[in-house]
Design an enzyme around this catalytic site. Structure first.
Site, short mmCIF file in Angstrom:
data_model
loop_
_atom_site.label_atom_id
_atom_site.label_comp_id
_atom_site.label_asym_id
_atom_site.label_seq_id
_atom_site.Cartn_x
_atom_site.Cartn_y
_atom_site.Cartn_z
N SER A 1 -12.67 -33.77 -44.48
CA SER A 1 -11.85 -34.96 -44.47
C SER A 1 -10.36 -34.67 -44.59
CB SER A 1 -12.28 -35.89 -45.61
OG SER A 1 -12.06 -35.30 -46.88
N SER B 1 -14.77 -30.48 -47.16
CA SER B 1 -13.56 -31.16 -46.67
C SER B 1 -12.27 -30.39 -46.83
CB SER B 1 -13.43 -32.53 -47.35
OG SER B 1 -14.46 -33.39 -46.91
N LYS C 1 -2.59 -35.77 -49.07
CA LYS C 1 -3.79 -36.36 -48.47
C LYS C 1 -3.83 -37.85 -48.78
CE LYS C 1 -8.77 -35.55 -48.01
NZ LYS C 1 -9.90 -34.68 -48.37
#
Length: 499
Positions: free
Chosen positions: A182, A206, A107
């Protein structure tokens, strides 16, 4: 740290995938859609090399990623060099980790030493960290091979992955729709076979929201289960790191590497990650399950989401569970979440606002300014409400083993929208409101799992959210595994991979 282990012994029992009598890899299979357990077993038996596995995933990225935009920084040459080194260690009989040879794109909120990490912000468009975040370090120590970074919203704020550096990540089931966030880049990359496991983070949904939107699995572990370092909000309980994958067993495999104490994180739980390396069972007979499609009317839910999840109740009943309509009293949870999140955002990004306001999106500025409006009594009241909430939820889970509800209140929405402004006729006042079904669960401190559960008539994925008792991550994963094995919804691949 020695992660050496042979997963081939338990492969069939854990994944329930048929193999031929010799256990050999079928050369016609698609390496990119084998589970992490299957790949790990094949690598351990030297039926396939790390270089072949990484090459297959790089070829998939080259073909599909320009359309989906899930992976935003690619380090192909470095990954192939690491794969070659991994093959040499295997050939030499050296110990290898449980993720040996598996490609992972991290990420873009997680620092990667020597690899660009932008946080989705123009302020950090050329930022190259000099050290790994702890979750990256643990994956690498376990043998995973870094292939790049996955897309995020600007500074990770929001559940729709779009930013001014790389643009939007598209949903592989419908390219006109959002991939969530996210960890949206991670979810889309998993769905497209660009990586077998992924790392992510979750404050208000997320890990769970992009898992739901992309028909994969996302675990929000108990706070402290996966330690975080470095971390400015060192004592906060709202944000956690965790794994994503296409199956519950693969999420559990990743958790066995990510979990375990670290002296630099005062929240970290003592239970070692190795305790999550056991075989999962699909026997959940006798569980007392509460089902609440809208948290007792507290959150509006789109009809197509309700319809897609309704059969979930019947699945748990068929599995031998006692299911009834019930939900905990989450009074005050909104105020707790909004206050704690605003405080945390200002703590982490407030200094940037003073210097770079003109380079920040309006929603990012709004987030930070909400934190600056807080006074001491606001945070004190949130603490008091939080304590009372904890005990009500604790008492609820004395009566029930599991809570079921939607992950997201809507199905994947139009990619050009900033956020859904209306849900089932109810206006959403801010860009956070449409994720209340996830963020209200965050403040309970309970582990939560998103598992593929169905599709809308338009073919959009819908995930079921399973919430377990305080710190009972293993029991939660077991329930998710049983549901997954009974439904197999996660095996439906997106059209973009065969286009």
């Amino acid at each position: 740290m020695n992660h050496s282990v042979d997963h081939s012994v338990d492969l069939d029992r854990r994944t329930k995938r048929p193999v031929n009598p010799t256990g050999d890899v079928n050369p016609t299979d698609d390496l990119c859609f084998r589970t992490a357990f299957e790949l790990s077993a094949a690598l351990a038996r030297r039926e396939v090399s790390a270089r072949e596995v990484v090459t297959a995933h790089l070829e998939r990225i080259e073909r599909v990623n320009p359309t989906v935009n899930a992976i935003v920084t690619l380090v192909a040459d470095q990954a192939l060099e690491q794969a070659a080194d991994a093959d040499e260690r295997m050939a030499a009989g050296q110990p290898v980790g449980p993720l040996h040879g598996l490609p992972v794109a991290h990420k873009d909120l997680h620092d990667t030493a020597g690899i660009r990490t932008t946080y989705g912000s123009p302020i950090f468009a050329d930022h190259v960290p000099d050290r790994d975040h702890l979750v990256v370090q643990r994956l690498r120590d376990a043998g995973a091979i870094t292939i790049g970074k996955t897309n995020v919203p600007e500074l990770g704020l929001g559940s729709h992955t779009v930013n001014p550096v790389f643009g939007a990540t598209r949903n592989p089931y419908d390219l006109s729709r959002s991939a969530g966030g996210s960890s949206g880049g991670a979810g889309a990359a998993l769905a497209c076979g660009m990586q077998p496991i992924a790392d992510g983070s979750d404050t208000g949904g997320s890990l769970r929201n992009p898992a739901s939107f992309n028909n994969v699995v996302g675990l929000r572990p108990s706070p402290g289960r996966v330690p975080s370092w470095p971390d400015k909000a060192q004592w906060g309980q709202l944000s956690v790191k965790g794994p994503m994958a296409r199956t519950v067993a693969d999420v559990t495999l990743a958790l066995s590497v990510l979990a375990g104490p670290d002296p630099r994180d005062p929240r970290s739980l003592e239970r070692p990650g190795s305790t999550f390396a056991w075989q999962l069972s699909d026997d959940i007979r006798g569980l007392r399950v509460a089902w609440s499609p809208d948290l007792g009317g507290a959150v509006p839910v789109a009809p197509e989401v309700r319809d897609a999840l309704a059969p979930a109740v019947e699945v748990f009943s068929a599995l031998g569970c006692e299911v009834e309509d019930a939900c905990p009293d989450l009074s005050g949870a909104d105020e707790v979440f909004l206050a704690q999140r605003a405080w945390q955002v200002e703590l982490v990004y407030g200094a940037l606002l003073d210097e770079h306001r003109h380079r920040m999106a309006p929603d990012v500025v709004w987030n930070i300014e909400q934190g600056r409006k807080l006074a001491g009594p606001d945070l004190g009241r949130a603490q008091t409400l939080h304590g009372a909430l904890f005990h009500r939820v604790r008492e609820f889970f004395e009566r029930y083993d599991l809570l079921l509800l939607p992950v997201s209140q809507v199905a994947p929405f139009d990619i050009d929208l900033a956020y859904p402004t209306v849900v089932d006729g109810t206006p959403m006042e801010t860009y956070l409101d449409w994720m209340r079904s996830a963020y209200l669960i965050s403040v309970t401190g309970c582990p939560a799992l998103s598992v593929p559960a169905g599709f809308t008539p338009q073919g959009l994925p819908v995930g079921l959210q399973l919430v377990g008792r305080h710190r009972q991550d293993w029991s939660l994963l077991k329930a998710g595994y049983a549901f997954e094995q009974a439904t197999r919804v996660g095996e439906r691949r997106p059209p973009v991979v065969s286009a």
